[in-house]
Design a protein around this motif. Structure first.
Motif, mmCIF file in Angstrom:
data_model
loop_
_atom_site.group_PDB
_atom_site.id
_atom_site.type_symbol
_atom_site.label_atom_id
_atom_site.label_comp_id
_atom_site.label_asym_id
_atom_site.label_seq_id
_atom_site.Cartn_x
_atom_site.Cartn_y
_atom_site.Cartn_z
ATOM 1 N N SER A 126 45.993 29.166 43.311
ATOM 2 C CA SER A 126 46.687 30.136 42.465
ATOM 3 C C SER A 126 47.059 31.417 43.190
ATOM 4 C CB SER A 126 45.814 30.484 41.254
ATOM 5 O OG SER A 126 44.594 31.084 41.668
ATOM 6 N N GLN A 127 46.266 31.826 44.188
ATOM 7 C CA GLN A 127 46.474 33.136 44.789
ATOM 8 C C GLN A 127 46.804 33.105 46.272
ATOM 9 O OE1 GLN A 127 46.662 35.862 43.055
ATOM 10 N NE2 GLN A 127 45.972 35.026 41.108
ATOM 11 N N ILE A 128 46.603 31.968 46.925
ATOM 12 C CA ILE A 128 46.855 31.881 48.366
ATOM 13 C C ILE A 128 48.083 31.017 48.590
ATOM 14 C CG2 ILE A 128 45.924 31.202 50.599
ATOM 15 C CD1 ILE A 128 43.143 31.584 49.474
ATOM 16 N N ARG A 129 49.022 31.534 49.318
ATOM 17 C CA ARG A 129 50.243 30.798 49.606
ATOM 18 C C ARG A 129 50.075 30.027 50.914
ATOM 19 N NH1 ARG A 129 50.446 31.826 45.232
ATOM 20 N NH2 ARG A 129 51.927 33.085 44.023
ATOM 21 N N ARG A 158 42.289 43.089 49.673
ATOM 22 C CA ARG A 158 42.504 42.778 51.084
ATOM 23 C C ARG A 158 42.753 44.063 51.886
ATOM 24 N NH1 ARG A 158 43.608 37.645 52.592
ATOM 25 N NH2 ARG A 158 43.134 38.562 54.631
ATOM 26 N N ILE A 159 43.456 45.041 51.292
ATOM 27 C CA ILE A 159 43.681 46.318 51.979
ATOM 28 C C ILE A 159 42.369 47.047 52.209
ATOM 29 C CG2 ILE A 159 44.745 48.596 51.717
ATOM 30 C CD1 ILE A 159 47.056 47.226 50.285
ATOM 31 N N ASP A 160 41.428 46.896 51.281
ATOM 32 C CA ASP A 160 40.119 47.530 51.430
ATOM 33 C C ASP A 160 39.250 46.856 52.478
ATOM 34 O OD1 ASP A 160 40.710 49.416 49.539
ATOM 35 O OD2 ASP A 160 39.783 48.316 47.882
ATOM 36 N N GLY A 161 39.751 45.790 53.079
ATOM 37 C CA GLY A 161 39.013 45.154 54.168
ATOM 38 C C GLY A 161 38.259 43.894 53.792
ATOM 39 N N ASN A 162 38.448 43.385 52.585
ATOM 40 C CA ASN A 162 37.760 42.165 52.177
ATOM 41 C C ASN A 162 38.433 40.940 52.784
ATOM 42 O OD1 ASN A 162 35.615 42.806 49.961
ATOM 43 N ND2 ASN A 162 37.374 44.070 49.412
ATOM 44 N N SER A 163 37.626 40.016 53.224
ATOM 45 C CA SER A 163 38.141 38.723 53.659
ATOM 46 C C SER A 163 38.459 37.884 52.424
ATOM 47 C CB SER A 163 37.108 38.008 54.526
ATOM 48 O OG SER A 163 35.922 37.756 53.777
ATOM 49 N N LEU A 164 39.021 36.692 52.648
ATOM 50 C CA LEU A 164 39.303 35.811 51.517
ATOM 51 C C LEU A 164 38.025 35.442 50.772
ATOM 52 C CD1 LEU A 164 42.052 33.395 52.910
ATOM 53 C CD2 LEU A 164 42.299 35.202 51.205
ATOM 54 N N TYR A 165 36.950 35.181 51.532
ATOM 55 C CA TYR A 165 35.679 34.881 50.884
ATOM 56 C C TYR A 165 35.176 36.096 50.112
ATOM 57 C CZ TYR A 165 30.744 33.903 50.208
ATOM 58 O OH TYR A 165 29.501 33.738 49.657
ATOM 59 N N GLY A 166 35.362 37.289 50.664
ATOM 60 C CA GLY A 166 34.943 38.498 49.960
ATOM 61 C C GLY A 166 35.729 38.705 48.680
ATOM 62 N N VAL A 167 37.032 38.427 48.715
ATOM 63 C CA VAL A 167 37.847 38.529 47.506
ATOM 64 C C VAL A 167 37.361 37.524 46.462
ATOM 65 C CG1 VAL A 167 40.167 38.212 46.567
ATOM 66 C CG2 VAL A 167 39.843 39.401 48.749
ATOM 67 N N TYR A 168 37.067 36.310 46.913
ATOM 68 C CA TYR A 168 36.585 35.292 45.979
ATOM 69 C C TYR A 168 35.242 35.689 45.360
ATOM 70 C CZ TYR A 168 34.208 30.998 44.565
ATOM 71 O OH TYR A 168 33.484 30.066 43.881
ATOM 72 N N ARG A 169 34.318 36.176 46.195
ATOM 73 C CA ARG A 169 32.968 36.471 45.698
ATOM 74 C C ARG A 169 32.920 37.760 44.893
ATOM 75 N NH1 ARG A 169 28.497 39.215 47.695
ATOM 76 N NH2 ARG A 169 29.603 39.727 49.622
ATOM 77 N N ARG A 170 33.651 38.791 45.314
ATOM 78 C CA ARG A 170 33.541 40.099 44.664
ATOM 79 C C ARG A 170 34.550 40.307 43.536
ATOM 80 N NH1 ARG A 170 33.080 41.407 50.258
ATOM 81 N NH2 ARG A 170 30.944 42.070 50.808
ATOM 82 N N ILE A 171 35.676 39.605 43.605
ATOM 83 C CA ILE A 171 36.740 39.831 42.629
ATOM 84 C C ILE A 171 36.922 38.639 41.697
ATOM 85 C CG2 ILE A 171 39.148 40.453 42.304
ATOM 86 C CD1 ILE A 171 37.514 42.620 43.659
ATOM 87 N N MET A 172 37.169 37.472 42.285
ATOM 88 C CA MET A 172 37.562 36.319 41.481
ATOM 89 C C MET A 172 36.417 35.766 40.639
ATOM 90 S SD MET A 172 40.655 36.376 42.275
ATOM 91 C CE MET A 172 41.313 34.916 41.494
ATOM 92 N N LEU A 173 35.214 35.701 41.204
ATOM 93 C CA LEU A 173 34.098 35.177 40.424
ATOM 94 C C LEU A 173 33.773 36.048 39.208
ATOM 95 C CD1 LEU A 173 31.520 33.697 42.975
ATOM 96 C CD2 LEU A 173 32.948 32.499 41.315
#
Length: 275
Positions: free
Chosen positions: A95-98, A172-187
């Protein structure tokens, strides 16, 4: 416009009949479970003279429903955890990664929803037998994951598509990796959908008979629903004991639905609206 009394009755009567048709089998089963074998033979539809729990106790201990219940709890819990983990990751990616082929993968998940288990049961059984996973808990868990993962991916992808891409870009601008976005935002954002999908998958796995019967042929590793099916043949002359086994199998599902019916309804419509 307010509904007239006649129109209200036209809706209330069919709904009342539908509710009665749904509740009556449960009440009948509970009534039979409270009878002795003699009472059932003499009067099948009569009300039990007293509340007896001997049949339920006998089904739980002597017949082995307690062991089957534990088997189902272990398998369903493990399958739901794996489904939510893999499904949420796949939903986030689709849904979010192209990336090249994302649309084809999502269409593949949709196509898998239309394939009944009976079509793949023979190849699946051969693969499981060749890898030594027949009659093992991991084998049944993997079979459930393979069967219900497309449904989980579809709902999680639909839900995650309602999230604004700007949230992901800001993370991502704040420096989160894809895993960080998944764990901190998406979950955290996807917690309502995860709860709903988890409940639906738990109901699917708990009520399953065909997959469990194929993957767990031995009596020791039977799940609860398979145990109830076998109970009908083993105790065909003792219907009250069989009714007690049906109540034991239905009780967790009924409690889950009574307390979490709103989450179940939300899971069915997850991702149907945006905003």
């Amino acid at each position: 416009m307010s509904r007239t009394p006649v129109s209200r009755w036209l809706v209330a009567i069919p709904m009342g009949l539908l509710a009665a048709a749904t509740v009556y089998p449960l009440l009948f089963t509970g009534n039979v479970a409270m009878k002795t074998r003699r009472e059932y033979v003499l009067d099948r539809f009569g009300v039990s003279s007293s509340l007896r729990f001997d049949n339920i106790t006998d089904a739980w201990t002597s017949v082995g429903m307690g062991r089957y219940f534990l088997n189902s709890v272990v398998v369903v819990t493990a399958a739901v955890v794996v489904l939510l983990l893999v499904g949420s990751m796949a939903g986030f990616a689709l849904s979010q990664i192209r990336f090249r082929g994302s649309s084809i993968l999502f269409l593949g998940c949709l196509a898998a929803l239309f394939i009944p288990f009976q079509v793949i049961m023979v190849p699946l059984a051969r693969v499981m037998a060749d890898t030594g996973l027949i009659d093992t808990y991991p084998g049944l868990v993997l079979a459930y994951v393979a069967q219900f993962l497309p449904f989980t991916v579809f709902l999680m992808t639909s839900y995650y598509r309602t999230i604004a891409p700007e949230i992901i870009d800001a993370a991502r601008i704040d420096g989160n990796s894809l895993y960080g976005v998944y764990r901190r935002i998406m979950l955290p954002i996807g917690a309502p959908a995860l709860l709903s999908v988890g409940i639906l998958n738990a109901l699917f796995c708990w009520n399953d008979v065909l997959i469990a019967l194929l993957m767990m042929p031995s009596a020791e590793h039977r799940t609860l629903m398979v145990g109830v099916t076998a109970l009908r043949g083993q105790y065909s002359a003792n219907i009250p004991t069989f009714a007690s086994g049906v109540l034991i199998a239905a009780a967790p599902v009924l409690l889950l639905y009574l307390f979490l019916q709103r989450q179940i309804a939300d899971g069915v419509t997850a991702g149907a609206t945006k905003g």
